[in-house]
Design a protein around this motif. Structure first.
Motif: not given
Length: 445
Positions: A273-281, A306-312, A343-347
């Protein structure tokens, strides 16, 4: 890019000292009942254009530092309701990923530019003298930061992570970069490595690259978008546990950083489901990792039904027996418009004892405060969300971090936002006082 000796630099970009009062945003802001929008400081010259995108944040004492594609800004946040601009430093080169330690500020450049001067312009990577990498500033004077050193790194520096050395006099920068190509002399595929810069704090002009470890000797895994891992996007470290978590394009990894100059990958996971592993916490106990998926590269609308809850989305992993075990996904529950990049980003963590709570930027999805204490059932507990940015452009919260009782959000186009959350689940965090925060360098609260 061309390889050439690094050298110390004289001040090459003037700091613009501004003392304008903050402007409280009067736009279509939506918040949950427990979140208050306290203040907004808008972008101003030399960062007024839409091309001068605001990026990451770092904190030290009562100062906040905001990276920008064209330099950085220093704020006095002694009164969070009335943050004041202390200086704006013009120094061209995207993306402006930023960290601070003592009297030093480190700035990433992941754009081929004509030279390492602050007055440089964009250039082809094949041009003679083209440069990208790390810039180091002396910030002993917050009003007049001085540019003192440049270090060229292979493939530039998309992000970097500040890693304390075993000696108090030394820090390391783990430089993440990707996007190799045959035309780049020092960045040919597969480029499955990071650059490690050693910085003697008392002699920062002697900073240099000491290692370029290959993290994926087998070439890495295929990403969700069909390409193959060719470097890491972001690395988060937990120094006291000698742990690091890497978001490496097609792979999520754990690393042992006991030897700071020779990190070793100890666990790897992929996710269809992941297109691009971006960051980690990490969570506070270092027993979980939240990875983010930057579907669409942060520039497209992916918070759609349309994107759904598991992508991005975020993916929550427990660390069990040294392995990463997937438990759930978390995505903001508010659908955004088709003109809103989201999309999910930094936190970062909200420091509440016994709970795992995070605040996070979602570009035009706004800021979300969410609880993943139960790894299998994460839930949102607060939010801040603006309407679509007009005219249509890349905008919204690049990063949102909790620091000493308030949430600070770096809005790509609208400057610096200050938020406050009042909720029984997060209120204990207000009593935690930090002396600094580089979000990708985690310490136990």
């Amino acid at each position: 890019m061309t390889s050439r000796p690094v050298r110390a630099l004289a001040l090459a970009g003037a700091a613009l000292i501004l003392t304008s009062s903050p402007v409280h945003a009067a736009d279509d802001v939506r918040t949950s009942a427990n979140v208050e929008h306290v203040a907004n400081v808008p972008k101003q010259a030399p960062f007024a254009s839409r091309q001068a995108k605001q990026s990451d944040l770092a904190f030290q004492g009562h100062y906040a530092y905001q990276g920008n594609y064209h330099g950085f800004t220093v704020y006095d946040i002694a009164n969070p309701a009335k943050p004041k601009v202390v200086s704006r430093v013009s120094c061209y080169g995207a993306q402006g990923d930023i960290t601070v330690r003592d009297d030093l500020l480190f700035l990433s450049v992941d754009e081929s530019v004509a030279g390492d001067s602050c007055r440089t312009t964009g250039a082809s990577a094949t041009e003679k003298g083209a440069w990208e990498g790390i810039r180091i500033f002396d910030i002993s004077s917050k009003k007049r930061p001085k540019y003192i050193k440049s270090i060229e790194t292979a493939c530039g520096s998309h992000t970097h992570t500040l890693v304390p050395g075993k000696s108090k006099d030394t820090v390391y920068l783990y430089v993440s970069s990707y996007g190799p190509g045959d035309i780049f002399p020092d960045c040919k595929p597969p480029h499955d490595r990071i650059s490690i810069v050693k910085v003697p704090l008392k002699k920062p002009k002697t900073a240099r690259i000491v290692a370029r470890p290959v993290l994926f000797p087998d070439g890495g895994n295929e990403r969700g978008d069909g390409a193959t891992t060719s470097g890491c996007h972001d690395i988060t470290v937990y120094p006291s546990r000698n742990l690091a978590a890497g978001a490496c394009m097609g792979d999520g990894v754990l690393m042992d950083i006991s030897d700071r100059e020779h990190p070793k990958v100890t666990a790897r996971v992929t996710d269809a489901n992941f297109a691009f592993w971006h960051s980690a916490t990490f969570n506070n106990s270092g027993t979980k990792v939240v990875f983010t998926d930057e579907l669409g590269g942060g520039s497209t609308a992916t918070c759609l039904k349309s994107t759904g809850p598991e992508r991005g989305a975020n993916a929550v992993y427990d660390i069990t027996g040294g392995k990463l075990v997937h438990r759930s996904y978390y995505k903001i529950p508010r659908e955004q418009g088709r003109s809103e990049n989201c999309v999910a980003h930094n936190g970062s963590l909200v420091p509440v004892k016994g709970r795992d709570i995070m605040v996070q930027g979602w570009y035009q999805g706004g800021v979300s405060v969410w609880d993943f204490t139960d790894s299998a059932r994460p839930q949102e507990i607060g939010y801040f969300d603006r309407g679509p940015f007009k005219p249509r452009d890349m905008a919204g919260s690049w990063s949102a971090y909790y620091y000493n009782g308030h949430v600070y959000s770096s809005d790509i186009q609208l400057g610096l936002d200050v938020l406050r959350i009042r909720d029984p689940r997060t209120d204990p965090a207000a009593g935690v006082r930090l002396t600094s925060l580089n979000a990708q360098t985690q310490y136990a609260y």
